[in-house]
Design a protein around this motif. Sequence first.
Motif, short mmCIF file in Angstrom:
data_model
loop_
_atom_site.label_atom_id
_atom_site.label_comp_id
_atom_site.label_asym_id
_atom_site.label_seq_id
_atom_site.Cartn_x
_atom_site.Cartn_y
_atom_site.Cartn_z
N ALA A 170 37.53 34.21 -16.48
CA ALA A 170 37.28 33.33 -15.72
C ALA A 170 36.46 33.30 -14.36
CB ALA A 170 38.67 32.66 -15.07
N VAL A 171 36.49 34.66 -13.86
CA VAL A 171 35.77 34.96 -12.56
C VAL A 171 34.43 35.65 -12.84
CG1 VAL A 171 37.71 34.62 -11.03
CG2 VAL A 171 37.14 36.76 -11.89
N LEU A 172 34.49 36.53 -14.02
CA LEU A 172 33.10 37.18 -14.09
C LEU A 172 32.01 36.34 -13.82
CD1 LEU A 172 32.07 39.88 -14.82
CD2 LEU A 172 32.56 39.40 -17.32
N PRO A 173 31.71 35.11 -14.34
CA PRO A 173 30.26 34.53 -14.35
C PRO A 173 30.15 34.36 -12.94
CG PRO A 173 31.60 33.42 -16.22
CD PRO A 173 32.70 34.49 -15.47
N ARG A 191 34.80 40.15 5.05
CA ARG A 191 34.83 38.85 4.36
C ARG A 191 34.32 39.22 2.96
NH1 ARG A 191 35.25 34.01 7.08
NH2 ARG A 191 35.23 34.06 9.36
N TYR A 192 34.83 38.27 2.05
CA TYR A 192 34.68 38.71 0.53
C TYR A 192 33.99 37.48 -0.24
CZ TYR A 192 37.43 42.88 1.77
OH TYR A 192 37.78 43.93 2.32
N HIS A 193 33.37 37.41 -1.13
CA HIS A 193 32.94 36.73 -2.06
C HIS A 193 33.99 35.93 -3.05
CE1 HIS A 193 29.12 38.87 -1.03
NE2 HIS A 193 28.71 37.91 -0.73
N LEU A 194 34.74 36.89 -3.44
CA LEU A 194 35.90 36.57 -4.23
C LEU A 194 37.22 37.18 -4.02
CD1 LEU A 194 36.81 35.27 -7.18
CD2 LEU A 194 36.04 37.43 -8.01
N VAL A 238 38.68 31.83 -4.90
CA VAL A 238 39.89 32.40 -5.13
C VAL A 238 40.55 32.30 -6.37
CG1 VAL A 238 42.41 32.70 -4.43
CG2 VAL A 238 40.53 32.23 -2.65
N GLY A 239 40.55 33.17 -7.45
CA GLY A 239 41.05 33.24 -8.43
C GLY A 239 42.34 33.59 -8.69
N LEU A 242 44.09 29.66 -12.19
CA LEU A 242 43.38 28.62 -11.55
C LEU A 242 42.37 29.41 -10.48
CD1 LEU A 242 46.60 27.01 -10.43
CD2 LEU A 242 45.17 26.41 -12.34
N VAL A 243 41.30 28.53 -10.28
CA VAL A 243 40.18 29.09 -9.25
C VAL A 243 40.07 28.04 -8.42
CG1 VAL A 243 37.90 29.88 -9.00
CG2 VAL A 243 38.96 30.23 -11.38
N PHE A 244 39.86 28.16 -7.16
CA PHE A 244 39.60 27.28 -5.89
C PHE A 244 38.63 27.75 -5.28
CE2 PHE A 244 44.38 27.58 -6.90
CZ PHE A 244 44.71 26.21 -6.96
N SER A 245 38.06 26.76 -4.48
CA SER A 245 37.06 27.20 -3.54
C SER A 245 37.28 26.13 -2.27
CB SER A 245 35.66 26.83 -3.98
OG SER A 245 35.52 25.37 -4.22
N ARG A 246 36.87 26.25 -1.03
CA ARG A 246 37.03 25.67 0.09
C ARG A 246 35.88 24.51 0.33
NH1 ARG A 246 41.15 26.89 3.44
NH2 ARG A 246 40.10 25.88 5.29
#
Length: 288
Positions: A108-111, A188-191, A247-248, A284-288
Amino acid sequence: MSAFAETLAALHLAARRRLAAAGISDAGLDARLIVEHFSATTRTDALLRPDAPVPAETARAVEAALERRIAGEPVHRILGYREFYGMRLGLSAETLEPRPDTETLVDAVLPFVRDTAGREGVCRILDLGTGTGAIALALLAQEPHAVATGVDVSDDALATAAANAVSLGVAARFTAKKSDWFAGITGRYHLIVSNPPYIPSSGIEDLQHEVRNFDPRRALDGGPDGLEPYRAIASGSARHLEEGACVGLEIGHDQRRDVTDIFERAGYHLIAQHKDLGGNDRVLVFSR
């Protein structure tokens, strides 16, 4: 099963029969894995050299491993490793055994990891409750411009994750850090990714014997309703996320609505959801 004068074919047959007689559901597979591991042979060896002699010490090691399996210990705990996303990961007493469902989170998050690395030149990943390092290390193996910090409260788990990073050749891009969720985290992190404990405390005793008695309880127990780790992640992630970060999360099959509500109340929105191979809600994958 005699520990002497065995051939490879006889050892395979005897091991399979022992496990089947004990009611082990995957007797054939488990027997093959045990024999191959302790005899340092392969399926090809079994086909091309069935009459190859087996040293007595090898047969005794197989016998001891079969007794552990019959007593309920999972086969991969006996072997000391588990395959995950094409990698061989070492296990230890305080690491959850990585399972195929968690590969759904990597997919889910690799792309996003690849896109971020291509655009920014790097993708910084924070893996909360890293255990064996499975999620972070799979992403590092797939994207050479990603770097990851694996967080855990267990020294044993952190040592295992670090050793796995070395064996996979990605140790220069992986940092194992002891922290209770975000307590010791800066930057801080990208993921941010996590497969947190999500079983309600009252449900631990209902789990399969192999999970209940051999996976570490603190890697399973998500508090009274199974959602406490998600609350901690939702409340602590924002100050550690770069702009446009995600956030995954892996979730229990019946937790999609509850986890989504927790994150939406914390200012996130759901951007993707994925089912596992069994058709259950899993990521589930979230963003702000």
